[in-house]
Write an enzyme that holds these catalytic residues in place. Structure first.
Site, PDB file in Angstrom:
ATOM      1  N   TYR A 185       1.777  -9.147  -4.940  1.00  0.00           N
ATOM      2  CA  TYR A 185       2.433  -7.827  -4.839  1.00  0.00           C
ATOM      3  C   TYR A 185       3.714  -8.049  -5.674  1.00  0.00           C
ATOM      4  O   TYR A 185       4.423  -7.486  -6.715  1.00  0.00           O
ATOM      5  CB  TYR A 185       2.632  -7.260  -3.516  1.00  0.00           C
ATOM      6  N   THR A 216      11.098  -3.444  -6.796  1.00  0.00           N
ATOM      7  CA  THR A 216      11.311  -3.582  -5.458  1.00  0.00           C
ATOM      8  C   THR A 216      12.003  -4.957  -4.934  1.00  0.00           C
ATOM      9  O   THR A 216      11.860  -5.922  -5.693  1.00  0.00           O
ATOM     10  CB  THR A 216       9.610  -3.741  -4.706  1.00  0.00           C
ATOM     11  N   GLU A 265      10.814  -7.021  -2.842  1.00  0.00           N
ATOM     12  CA  GLU A 265       9.995  -8.016  -2.694  1.00  0.00           C
ATOM     13  C   GLU A 265       9.970  -9.228  -4.042  1.00  0.00           C
ATOM     14  O   GLU A 265       9.611 -10.163  -3.988  1.00  0.00           O
ATOM     15  CB  GLU A 265       8.702  -7.374  -2.700  1.00  0.00           C
ATOM     16  N   LYS A 285       5.079  -6.654  -9.415  1.00  0.00           N
ATOM     17  CA  LYS A 285       6.170  -5.913  -9.706  1.00  0.00           C
ATOM     18  C   LYS A 285       7.243  -6.415 -10.531  1.00  0.00           C
ATOM     19  O   LYS A 285       8.033  -5.830 -11.287  1.00  0.00           O
ATOM     20  CB  LYS A 285       6.672  -5.371  -8.203  1.00  0.00           C
TER      21      LYS A 285
HETATM   22  P1  NAP Z   1       2.602   4.420  -0.917  1.00  0.00           P
HETATM   23  O1  NAP Z   1       2.902   5.483   0.216  1.00  0.00           O
HETATM   24  O2  NAP Z   1       1.808   3.226  -0.631  1.00  0.00           O
HETATM   25  O3  NAP Z   1       2.084   5.474  -1.978  1.00  0.00           O
HETATM   26  C1  NAP Z   1       1.558   4.523  -3.382  1.00  0.00           C
HETATM   27  C2  NAP Z   1       0.987   5.671  -4.013  1.00  0.00           C
HETATM   28  O4  NAP Z   1       0.554   5.107  -5.243  1.00  0.00           O
HETATM   29  C3  NAP Z   1      -0.306   6.561  -3.336  1.00  0.00           C
HETATM   30  O5  NAP Z   1      -0.192   7.948  -3.801  1.00  0.00           O
HETATM   31  C4  NAP Z   1      -1.499   5.868  -3.855  1.00  0.00           C
HETATM   32  O6  NAP Z   1      -2.569   6.883  -3.982  1.00  0.00           O
HETATM   33  C5  NAP Z   1      -0.847   5.805  -5.492  1.00  0.00           C
HETATM   34  N1  NAP Z   1      -1.983   4.782  -6.046  1.00  0.00           N
HETATM   35  C6  NAP Z   1      -2.374   3.599  -5.485  1.00  0.00           C
HETATM   36  N2  NAP Z   1      -3.252   3.037  -6.878  1.00  0.00           N
HETATM   37  C7  NAP Z   1      -2.998   3.691  -7.860  1.00  0.00           C
HETATM   38  C8  NAP Z   1      -3.874   3.865  -9.021  1.00  0.00           C
HETATM   39  N3  NAP Z   1      -4.492   2.826  -9.310  1.00  0.00           N
HETATM   40  N4  NAP Z   1      -3.550   4.944  -9.708  1.00  0.00           N
HETATM   41  C9  NAP Z   1      -3.044   6.044  -9.300  1.00  0.00           C
HETATM   42  N5  NAP Z   1      -2.333   6.030  -8.163  1.00  0.00           N
HETATM   43  C10 NAP Z   1      -2.526   4.986  -7.401  1.00  0.00           C
HETATM   44  O7  NAP Z   1       4.099   3.735  -1.603  1.00  0.00           O
HETATM   45  P2  NAP Z   1       5.553   4.254  -1.263  1.00  0.00           P
HETATM   46  O8  NAP Z   1       6.159   3.649  -0.086  1.00  0.00           O
HETATM   47  O9  NAP Z   1       5.734   5.794  -1.449  1.00  0.00           O
HETATM   48  O10 NAP Z   1       6.235   3.395  -2.573  1.00  0.00           O
HETATM   49  C11 NAP Z   1       6.445   4.225  -3.663  1.00  0.00           C
HETATM   50  C12 NAP Z   1       6.572   3.176  -4.854  1.00  0.00           C
HETATM   51  O11 NAP Z   1       7.712   2.524  -4.560  1.00  0.00           O
HETATM   52  C13 NAP Z   1       5.453   2.089  -4.984  1.00  0.00           C
HETATM   53  O12 NAP Z   1       5.360   1.688  -6.281  1.00  0.00           O
HETATM   54  C14 NAP Z   1       6.141   0.975  -4.020  1.00  0.00           C
HETATM   55  O13 NAP Z   1       5.374  -0.261  -4.720  1.00  0.00           O
HETATM   56  C15 NAP Z   1       7.493   0.927  -4.546  1.00  0.00           C
HETATM   57  N6  NAP Z   1       8.303   0.396  -3.474  1.00  0.00           N
HETATM   58  C16 NAP Z   1       8.398   0.932  -2.022  1.00  0.00           C
HETATM   59  C17 NAP Z   1       9.390   0.617  -1.115  1.00  0.00           C
HETATM   60  C18 NAP Z   1       9.278   1.159   0.102  1.00  0.00           C
HETATM   61  O14 NAP Z   1       9.781   0.548   1.157  1.00  0.00           O
HETATM   62  N7  NAP Z   1       8.726   2.242   0.469  1.00  0.00           N
HETATM   63  C19 NAP Z   1      10.205  -0.316  -1.568  1.00  0.00           C
HETATM   64  C20 NAP Z   1      10.414  -0.693  -3.057  1.00  0.00           C
HETATM   65  C21 NAP Z   1       9.601  -0.320  -3.693  1.00  0.00           C
HETATM   66  P3  NAP Z   1      -3.709   6.948  -2.815  1.00  0.00           P
HETATM   67  O15 NAP Z   1      -3.036   7.944  -1.811  1.00  0.00           O
HETATM   68  O16 NAP Z   1      -4.964   7.391  -3.686  1.00  0.00           O
HETATM   69  O17 NAP Z   1      -3.894   5.684  -2.173  1.00  0.00           O
HETATM   70  O1  G4F Z   2       6.320  -3.322   6.533  1.00  0.00           O
HETATM   71  P1  G4F Z   2       5.887  -4.373   5.909  1.00  0.00           P
HETATM   72  O2  G4F Z   2       4.597  -4.427   5.441  1.00  0.00           O
HETATM   73  O3  G4F Z   2       6.970  -4.270   4.533  1.00  0.00           O
HETATM   74  P2  G4F Z   2       7.158  -5.314   3.622  1.00  0.00           P
HETATM   75  O4  G4F Z   2       6.060  -6.283   3.354  1.00  0.00           O
HETATM   76  O5  G4F Z   2       8.728  -5.864   3.528  1.00  0.00           O
HETATM   77  O6  G4F Z   2       6.977  -4.380   2.119  1.00  0.00           O
HETATM   78  C1  G4F Z   2       7.371  -3.019   1.906  1.00  0.00           C
HETATM   79  O7  G4F Z   2       8.720  -3.124   1.441  1.00  0.00           O
HETATM   80  C2  G4F Z   2       8.847  -3.637   0.045  1.00  0.00           C
HETATM   81  C3  G4F Z   2      10.342  -3.531  -0.208  1.00  0.00           C
HETATM   82  O8  G4F Z   2      10.895  -4.712   0.081  1.00  0.00           O
HETATM   83  C4  G4F Z   2       7.938  -2.762  -0.946  1.00  0.00           C
HETATM   84  F1  G4F Z   2       8.078  -3.179  -1.968  1.00  0.00           F
HETATM   85  C5  G4F Z   2       6.493  -2.795  -0.257  1.00  0.00           C
HETATM   86  O9  G4F Z   2       5.596  -1.818  -1.251  1.00  0.00           O
HETATM   87  C6  G4F Z   2       6.661  -2.227   1.131  1.00  0.00           C
HETATM   88  O10 G4F Z   2       6.752  -0.872   1.180  1.00  0.00           O
HETATM   89  O11 G4F Z   2       6.281  -5.733   6.726  1.00  0.00           O
HETATM   90  C7  G4F Z   2       7.712  -5.813   6.966  1.00  0.00           C
HETATM   91  C8  G4F Z   2       7.968  -7.254   7.949  1.00  0.00           C
HETATM   92  C9  G4F Z   2       6.947  -8.254   7.143  1.00  0.00           C
HETATM   93  O12 G4F Z   2       7.969  -9.810   7.488  1.00  0.00           O
HETATM   94  C10 G4F Z   2       5.788  -8.560   7.845  1.00  0.00           C
HETATM   95  O13 G4F Z   2       5.396 -10.053   7.984  1.00  0.00           O
HETATM   96  O14 G4F Z   2       7.034  -6.964   8.993  1.00  0.00           O
HETATM   97  C11 G4F Z   2       5.993  -8.220   9.382  1.00  0.00           C
HETATM   98  N1  G4F Z   2       5.194  -7.698  10.194  1.00  0.00           N
HETATM   99  C12 G4F Z   2       4.910  -8.212  11.412  1.00  0.00           C
HETATM  100  N2  G4F Z   2       3.928  -7.709  12.054  1.00  0.00           N
HETATM  101  C13 G4F Z   2       4.174  -6.948  10.080  1.00  0.00           C
HETATM  102  C14 G4F Z   2       3.342  -6.798  11.197  1.00  0.00           C
HETATM  103  N3  G4F Z   2       3.763  -5.855   8.922  1.00  0.00           N
HETATM  104  C15 G4F Z   2       2.867  -5.237   8.992  1.00  0.00           C
HETATM  105  N4  G4F Z   2       2.681  -4.363   7.800  1.00  0.00           N
HETATM  106  N5  G4F Z   2       2.064  -5.180   9.946  1.00  0.00           N
HETATM  107  C16 G4F Z   2       2.137  -6.003  11.116  1.00  0.00           C
HETATM  108  O15 G4F Z   2       1.462  -5.966  12.132  1.00  0.00           O
END
Ligand code: NAP
Ligand code: G4F
Length: 338
Positions: A149, A125, A127, A153
């Site tokens: 987090y 990520t 992050e 990662k």
């Molecule tokens: P998500 O919607 O939060 O999905 C996370 C998945 O992980 C869910 O299926 C969850 O299961 C499962 N999980 C959590 N803890 C577990 C455990 N202990 N054992 C087995 N499964 C577990 O995340 P996503 O947005 O699809 O992201 C997918 C991956 O990409 C993650 O690793 C995230 O950190 C990474 N990532 C995401 C973004 C983004 O912007 N979306 C960017 C960079 C990296 P439950 O349904 O049971 O909770």
């Molecule tokens: O949507 P966010 O929670 O995403 P964040 O923290 O960027 O993380 C996501 O992207 C990462 C990749 O860069 C992934 F690795 C990670 O698993 C996840 O998918 O927050 C985005 C921004 C932050 O600056 C946060 O402080 O939005 C700001 N924010 C403002 N108000 C909020 C809120 N975020 C959340 N979740 N909820 C709020 O009420």
């Protein structure tokens, strides 16, 4: 027929990736953890739940990972499972670390000891860049994580690289910037905003948000899972930044959604009022994080050149799609996203 094991199948990316692999005629095995019940709503909205073979795997249980891999003998493993909510990682650092760091070690150990021919994808990520040391960020930018987090990662990223170099595994780390969709988790800011504004429009319930000043490089999950698959189809394993190369402030994402919903508004600082002076959005200081990532913007030149990858969606089309589906969901209309 190729076999793929996807951990995190119940999450946003698991669902989009499963859909992509099924369209490429893979046999898809989905690892889910058995806790408070199964969360198949995404897979059901996509109409693909019945095409996936589910297995119970918690990343914190090495034996069940090994047993599943023994039974399936997959060609490819996509490790998408994680405690992925940055904010929660400050309150649950141990669970975050166990799953996101040691969970990855558990999978890599099975691959190295028993099945070194399996191709492995690790969901890294942006992050990890945290308090960024250069802009835009690419594969060589130094990591400076700002949350448990991000730290967890970074460990998993280095482990993936180390196992590739030490044991000659086909292990790739995709450093993905934020990617969203109509099936994004409701706790993440984009979905919280689209859902919250549709709710405000219908009930007047005020939406509470935290810091709107940070910038993110938001793409569409559908484009990003394609890059995961492409990484595992190359001759050599490598690490890639996946991003759109455009940065947008959270506040501007709010503006785009308000405009899409034809709501007339004014900002007072980070709070938003309608044309009658009623609050639409209020700031809740509790939603601020102990340390923030202020700016993320990625340089995906390497992926564009080597994987021939390009994002197809724009942020504006993503906002339109998210709002459209949110309105349908509110009206409880049948949503089939495919
Ligand atoms: P998500 O919607 O939060 O999905 C996370 C998945 O992980 C869910 O299926 C969850 O299961 C499962 N999980 C959590 N803890 C577990 C455990 N202990 N054992 C087995 N499964 C577990 O995340 P996503 O947005 O699809 O992201 C997918 C991956 O990409 C993650 O690793 C995230 O950190 C990474 N990532 C995401 C973004 C983004 O912007 N979306 C960017 C960079 C990296 P439950 O349904 O049971 O909770
Ligand atoms: O949507 P966010 O929670 O995403 P964040 O923290 O960027 O993380 C996501 O992207 C990462 C990749 O860069 C992934 F690795 C990670 O698993 C996840 O998918 O927050 C985005 C921004 C932050 O600056 C946060 O402080 O939005 C700001 N924010 C403002 N108000 C909020 C809120 N975020 C959340 N979740 N909820 C709020 O009420």
């Amino acid at each position: 027929m190729k076999k793929a094991l996807i951990t995190g199948i119940t999450g946003q990316d698991g669902c989009y990736l499963a859909k992509l692999l099924l369209s490429k005629n893979y046999k898809v095995y989905g690892a889910q953890r058995r806790n408070t019940g199964f969360k198949h709503w995404r897979l059901e909205e996509f109409g693909i739940a019945n095409q996936i073979k589910f297995l119970d795997i918690d990343l914190n249980e090495p034996y069940n990972i090994e047993k599943a891999i023994n039974n399936i003998l997959p060609d490819e493993i996509y490790n998408l499972a994680a405690m992925s909510f940055v904010s929660l990682s400050f309150d649950q650092p141990q669970v975050t670390t166990l799953t996101n760091s040691l969970g990855v070690l558990n999978i890599l150990e099975v691959i190295r000891n028993k099945y070194p021919e399996i191709k492995f994808y690790q969901a890294s990520t942006s992050e990890m860049f945290g308090k960024v040391t250069e802009t835009p960020q690419n594969e060589t930018t130094r990591f400076y994580p700002r949350s448990p987090y991000g730290c967890s990662k970074a460990f998993a990223h280095y482990l993936t690289v180390n196992y590739r170099e030490s044991y000659n595994l086909f292990a790739c780390s995709g450093i993905l910037f934020n990617h969203e969709s109509p099936i994004r988790g409701e706790e993440f800011v984009t979905r919280k905003i689209t859902k919250g504004l549709v709710e405000w429009l219908n009930t007047g319930k005020i939406l509470e948000l935290g810091n709107l000043d940070s910038y993110r490089d938001w793409g569409h999950a559908q484009d990003f899972v394609k890059a995961m698959w492409l990484m595992l189809q190359q001759d050599e394993a490598d690490d890639y930044v996946i991003s759109t190369g455009t940065k947008t402030q959270v506040k501007d994402f709010v503006r785009k959604c308000l405009d899409e919903l034809n709501i007339k508004y004014t900002f007072e600082g980070n709070e938003v009022l309608d044309d009658k002076g009623n609050y639409i959005i209020k700031t809740n200081p509790k939603l601020y994080r102990p340390a923030e990532v202020d700016l993320l913007i990625g340089d995906s030149t390497k992926a564009q050149k080597k994987l021939n990858w390009q994002p197809k969606h724009s942020l504006d089309s993503l906002v339109k799609e998210m709002i459209k589906i949110e309105l349908k969901r509110y009206e409880k209309k049948n949503i089939f996203l495919i």
